[in-house]
Scaffold this motif. Structure first.
Motif, PDB file in Angstrom:
ATOM      1  N   GLN A 189       0.823  -1.202   0.000  1.00 33.06           N
ATOM      2  CA  GLN A 189       0.000   0.000   0.000  1.00 33.06           C
ATOM      3  C   GLN A 189       0.865   1.264   0.000  1.00 33.06           C
ATOM      4  O   GLN A 189       1.926   1.315   0.624  1.00 33.06           O
ATOM      5  CB  GLN A 189      -0.901   0.011   1.235  1.00 33.06           C
ATOM      6  CG  GLN A 189      -1.856  -1.165   1.307  1.00 33.06           C
ATOM      7  CD  GLN A 189      -2.314  -1.447   2.725  1.00 33.06           C
ATOM      8  OE1 GLN A 189      -1.771  -0.914   3.689  1.00 33.06           O
ATOM      9  NE2 GLN A 189      -3.318  -2.302   2.862  1.00 33.06           N
ATOM     10  N   GLY A 190       0.383   2.311  -0.675  1.00 35.14           N
ATOM     11  CA  GLY A 190       1.129   3.550  -0.759  1.00 35.14           C
ATOM     12  C   GLY A 190       1.121   4.353   0.522  1.00 35.14           C
ATOM     13  O   GLY A 190       2.025   5.145   0.763  1.00 35.14           O
ATOM     14  N   ASP A 191       0.102   4.153   1.377  1.00 34.84           N
ATOM     15  CA  ASP A 191       0.043   4.933   2.614  1.00 34.84           C
ATOM     16  C   ASP A 191       0.612   4.170   3.805  1.00 34.84           C
ATOM     17  O   ASP A 191       1.517   4.651   4.487  1.00 34.84           O
ATOM     18  CB  ASP A 191      -1.394   5.380   2.904  1.00 34.84           C
ATOM     19  CG  ASP A 191      -2.393   4.226   2.880  1.00 34.84           C
ATOM     20  OD1 ASP A 191      -1.987   3.072   2.629  1.00 34.84           O
ATOM     21  OD2 ASP A 191      -3.597   4.488   3.119  1.00 34.84           O
ATOM     22  N   ARG A 192       0.121   2.948   4.039  1.00 31.31           N
ATOM     23  CA  ARG A 192       0.523   2.197   5.230  1.00 31.31           C
ATOM     24  C   ARG A 192       1.598   1.152   4.958  1.00 31.31           C
ATOM     25  O   ARG A 192       2.167   0.597   5.895  1.00 31.31           O
ATOM     26  CB  ARG A 192      -0.707   1.523   5.842  1.00 31.31           C
ATOM     27  CG  ARG A 192      -1.716   2.515   6.428  1.00 31.31           C
ATOM     28  CD  ARG A 192      -3.079   1.877   6.604  1.00 31.31           C
ATOM     29  NE  ARG A 192      -3.696   1.605   5.296  1.00 31.31           N
ATOM     30  CZ  ARG A 192      -4.775   0.866   5.145  1.00 31.31           C
ATOM     31  NH1 ARG A 192      -5.341   0.309   6.187  1.00 31.31           N
ATOM     32  NH2 ARG A 192      -5.285   0.680   3.943  1.00 31.31           N
ATOM     33  N   GLY A 193       1.847   0.842   3.700  1.00 29.10           N
ATOM     34  CA  GLY A 193       2.881  -0.137   3.379  1.00 29.10           C
ATOM     35  C   GLY A 193       2.484  -1.572   3.627  1.00 29.10           C
ATOM     36  O   GLY A 193       3.310  -2.478   3.507  1.00 29.10           O
ATOM     37  N   GLY A 194       1.217  -1.809   3.996  1.00 28.15           N
ATOM     38  CA  GLY A 194       0.762  -3.160   4.263  1.00 28.15           C
ATOM     39  C   GLY A 194       0.380  -3.896   2.993  1.00 28.15           C
ATOM     40  O   GLY A 194       0.586  -3.428   1.870  1.00 28.15           O
TER      41      GLY A 194
END
Length: 731
Positions: A189-194
């Motif tokens: 994910q671009g925001d949380r990296g998950g």
């Protein structure tokens, strides 16, 4: 940076010269079948020491373009079959060669390009790799790929976060130290990296390859602990369709006093896909829907997904692939189990199947999707280039006492060139650009850019094969100053006997991994467990040196094979939440230096015909040290012992199997003084059976057959016994 550009230009010029020397080449085509005459799909066919490789379609057919006339060295591999390594003479513009593979359950799985980003045939990697094949996905009747990966030795999922040899631990929703790629395209994910494990339906997946250990020398950020690459199904020739129905029921709590509803919880879904292809182009579209009542109070889940893929072979040696997927989830959030006085506790200290009444109505609406385009051009057997572009979008809304949302976009491009100056040497050089953009009420509005260049070379030196390379990443947040991170790696493999691909081999590797802080980690501002979580825009990248030495034996006593590795990781600046005093706030900080070491071993056995058994064991020892503190202790959420057992037996159209997973009780959890510390070892038994004939297949899965009650994170119950029936019709 100037040196990297010069290297790219030099290799491009030398590759152009190689391409100019090559002719159009011949076409090699044919079929791959087993010893009963049945076609083998997804087999790898390639010319050793060149850029030429392909996979067979569902009918076992393959086609290779740009093959040099004369004598060529062809390798054919497929999961569960003994590979064929032979010399083929090509004297015309087109040649037809058919291959027959013998069933061999002890044969090592063919290695994909997840390790080196280059095709390898009959050669073992210098770093441990595990593979989940299409057959593994089918027989386990799972709905999402993480359910199957969870059975791989050395891997454990903690509330949706993947731990490869203890790399990640658990931090709710903020990062992953493992990189997910789909057909080689990064998908964190671009925001949380998950990682969204349900972005693709299982029916769209052909296989999963897992790199254990640092992979940043080629993949950059998030590959600190490893890489998981999902390979989607190719589009075969002809008309094909597939229909899959699932239905299941959750068990009741094992004690009547924990009962929370009057009827059993149900789950079910349907998936449909259709495709058409010919020798030039093809396309597939798929969609599906699932619903689950859940196994706890407030645990409903609705999921819809759709996906598509096209291929176009514009000319011999040139192929364009475009793929994408979109998924929508609406699920309730059972934030934590109920403690005495917070619900109808019936006199119990806690109610693990119920929630605190103040959390009623908590839910999440999630939407995610991606589109990716890739082109590969093979100009000659010695030279090829590849480029891709992608866009991943995630959008979540958490609806609780207060509503929080986040929208993240991740754009990525990559280009690389491959050269094989001779049959014993290969060179790979590439560059990658990633741009992430986030808008959120808890993360703010921010951007993060990453620019990278990498190179790798591999050389045969006598019996040994040596590879080495490095990657240089530049990071910039909100257009600010650049942070540079270098990630070198070197590896070596040495055969131990003369049985070729099926023989034993020693391997050793050392590499550096890193993970850039996510935008969520830098700028999160929210409340958790009654504490205010404040931003820390000055977070530094996490780094680690990862070492491994391992050995894969040849067949032992004709029915056993052993693979074992000793691994050691030294990690620096790991990001963990820190409680700040006297303000009593929580902030993510680079506070941990850690050591992770252990042994990872797998035994595959075929003691009698039609019976295949597996045993995997991982021993993990961890130590952490906080900045400015001399005391040490274990890392949180890492079990010292992981054990997996599996067995499969087939008779005619019927097969049965079982899987058992054991994980010892974690020695430490985060925030132990503020959350319920109850935890027990994991002891989960899954039973399965299947029947197939022609286009029809039925699968029965009893997950957690003993209805063992346990939790992996505080105050969150893991799944109870679930019985699922799956029916598949494929044409």
């Amino acid at each position: 940076m100037h040196g990297t550009i010069a290297l790219l230009l030099a290799l491009a010029l030398s590759a152009a010269a190689l391409a100019a020397q090559g002719s159009g080449g011949a076409r090699l085509h044919g079929t791959v079948r087993d010893d009963q005459g049945a076609p083998i799909g997804h087999a790898q066919v390639g010319v050793r020491g060149t850029t030429l490789f392909t996979r067979t379609d569902a009918s076992g057919r393959y086609r290779l373009a740009q093959v040099s006339t004369g004598t060529v060295h062809v390798r054919v591999d497929a999961v569960g079959y003994a590979g064929v390594d032979t010399v083929v003479a090509i004297s015309a513009d087109s040649a037809s060669v058919d291959f027959q593979l013998r069933f061999s359950p002890l044969t090592l799985a063919p290695v994909s390009t997840v390790i080196e980003k280059l095709p390898h045939f009959g050669e073992r990697p210098a770093t441990s790799v595990a593979q989940v094949s299409e057959r593994d996905l089918d027989r386990r009747a799972v709905n999402t790929v993480d359910e199957a990966v969870d059975h791989v030795p050395g891997i454990q999922f903690v509330n949706g976060q993947i731990n490869i040899r203890g790399s990640t631990g658990y931090i709710q929703g903020l990062n992953s130290r493992v990189l997910l790629t789909v057909d080689g395209v990064p998908m964190n994910q671009g925001d949380r990296g998950g990682i969204d494990w349900d972005l693709l339906a299982v029916d769209e997946i052909e296989s999963v390859d897992i790199l254990k250990g640092a992979g940043s020398s080629l993949y950059g950020s998030a590959a600190l602990g490893g890489v998981v690459n999902v390979t989607t199904r190719d589009v075969p020739n002809g008309w094909h369709s597939r229909l899959r129905f699932t239905g299941g029921v959750y068990a009741d709590p094992p004690y009547a006093i924990w009962q929370f509803r009057g009827s059993p919880g149900l789950q079910g879904g349907a998936d449909l896909s259709a495709s058409y292809g010919n020798d030039v182009a093809g396309g597939r579209i798929a969609l599906g829907d699932r619903h689950s009542d859940g196994y706890r109070q407030q645990d409903n889940d609705d999921h819809f997904h759709m996906a598509g893929k096209t291929r176009w072979e514009a000319s011999p040696g040139v192929r364009v692939d475009i793929s994408g997927a979109w998924a929508v989830n609406r699920y309730d959030v059972p934030l934590s189990w109920c403690k005495r006085g917070k619900c109808d506790d019936r006199g119990q200290v806690f109610q693990p199947f119920k929630i605190d009444t103040t959390e009623r109505g908590a839910r999440t609406d999630s939407r995610k999707g991606y589109i990716a385009a890739q082109i590969r051009s093979t100009l000659s057997p010695q030279f090829a280039w590849q480029a891709r572009g992608s866009w991943l979008r995630t959008h979540f809304t958490d609806i609780r006492s207060t509503t929080e949302y986040g929208v993240g976009d991740r754009f990525g491009t990559e280009a690389r060139i491959e050269a094989h100056p001779d049959s014993n040497r290969s060179v790979l050089v590439g560059g990658e650009v990633t741009f992430s953009r986030v808008a959120s009420d808890i993360f703010g509005s921010h951007t993060q850019a990453e620019l990278a260049a990498y190179g790798q070379s591999e050389q045969q030196m006598g019996n040994a094969r040596v590879s080495g390379g490095a990657r240089l990443d530049f990071l910039a947040v909100d257009g600010g100053s650049l942070t540079a991170v270098a990630s070198p790696r070197i590896g070596v493999t040495i055969p131990t006997d003369g049985r070729g691909h099926d023989g034993g081999v020693w391997r050793a590797s050392i590499g550096r991994g890193f993970r850039a802080p996510t935008i969520a980690e830098r700028f999160v501002h929210t409340f958790a467990l009654g504490f205010e979580v404040i931003p820390n825009p000055n977070l530094r990248p996490e780094t680690a040196w990862s070492f491994e030495i391992g050995h894969t034996t040849g067949p032992l006593l004709r029915f056993l094979r052993l693979d074992a590795a000793f691994f050691w990781t030294e990690a620096h600046d790991l990001i963990e939440p820190a409680l700040l005093t006297p303000s009593d706030t929580i902030q993510l900080q680079n506070v941990v230096r850690a050591r992770l070491a252990g042994v990872d071993a797998t035994i595959i056995g075929a003691p009698i015909p039609r019976l295949i058994t597996t045993l995997g064991y991982t021993y993990l020892s961890t130590r952490r040290r906080l900045a400015g503190d001399s005391t040490t202790g274990p890392l949180a959420f890492r079990p010292r012992h992981l054990l997996t057992l599996g067995a499969d037996y087939a008779v005619g159209d019927l097969d049965v199997g079982a899987d058992f997973r054991f994980a010892s009780r974690p020695e430490r959890i985060e925030l132990e003084g503020f959350v319920d510390p109850r935890r027990v070892p994991v002891k989960v038994l899954d039973l399965r059976a299947g029947w197939s004939r022609g286009p029809v297949e039925f699968r029965l899965l009893v997950a957690n057959a003993l209805n063992y009650i346990y939790n992996l994170v505080p105050e969150t119950l893991a799944p109870v016994r679930t019985v699922t029936l799956t029916a598949v019709w494929a044409h």
